[in-house]
Design a protein around this motif. Sequence first.
Motif, mmCIF file in Angstrom:
data_model
loop_
_atom_site.group_PDB
_atom_site.id
_atom_site.type_symbol
_atom_site.label_atom_id
_atom_site.label_comp_id
_atom_site.label_asym_id
_atom_site.label_seq_id
_atom_site.Cartn_x
_atom_site.Cartn_y
_atom_site.Cartn_z
ATOM 1 N N GLU A 1 37.181 1.518 65.636
ATOM 2 C CA GLU A 1 37.608 2.601 64.747
ATOM 3 C C GLU A 1 39.120 2.569 64.550
ATOM 4 O O GLU A 1 39.616 2.751 63.437
ATOM 5 N N GLU B 1 41.064 2.244 60.966
ATOM 6 C CA GLU B 1 41.972 3.323 60.561
ATOM 7 C C GLU B 1 43.374 2.780 60.282
ATOM 8 O O GLU B 1 43.985 3.090 59.261
ATOM 9 N N ARG C 1 37.718 -1.051 55.893
ATOM 10 C CA ARG C 1 36.582 -0.370 56.508
ATOM 11 C C ARG C 1 35.302 -1.205 56.372
ATOM 12 O O ARG C 1 35.224 -2.100 55.530
#
Length: 153
Positions: A52, A56, A61
């Motif tokens: 993650e 970020e 993504r």
Amino acid sequence: MTEQQHGYWRASDGSAVSAGQAHIVWTRAAYPALVEVARRYHAVITYADLAEAVQEASGVRTRVNQRHWIGKVLSLVIREAHRRGDPPLTALVVHATDGKVGPGYQEVLAVAGQPPVAAEMDREQHAAAARLACYRHFGADLPADGGTPALAP
């Protein structure tokens, strides 16, 4: 189907990114993220949290489960750390369920020209020593005795 439904994309504009490009971008994000972990004595990060964090930080993504790509990113991190002469930062990445490194940690040994370790506890002891080397190298605030390797609970 759109790239966002099955592939990799830039969050900023939704444009498609190849898996290979994503791995490179995520490796560039993973290295400083792992250095930050190494600056905190006995800190570790889970595979899921690192996955993650790199998405970020990079703005790239995916909905692909991290189990299918985080190993590729960590493999690139292993090679980059070796190239730089840094300790193996991937020793800081552990499973949330048991706090242990995964079998892919064997690649750290292979890249360093060391033989693989067959027993899980031997692998864990190597990883614990590597974590301590990371804390020392990247300036964690260590106890007066210089710190000790920490195995998973």
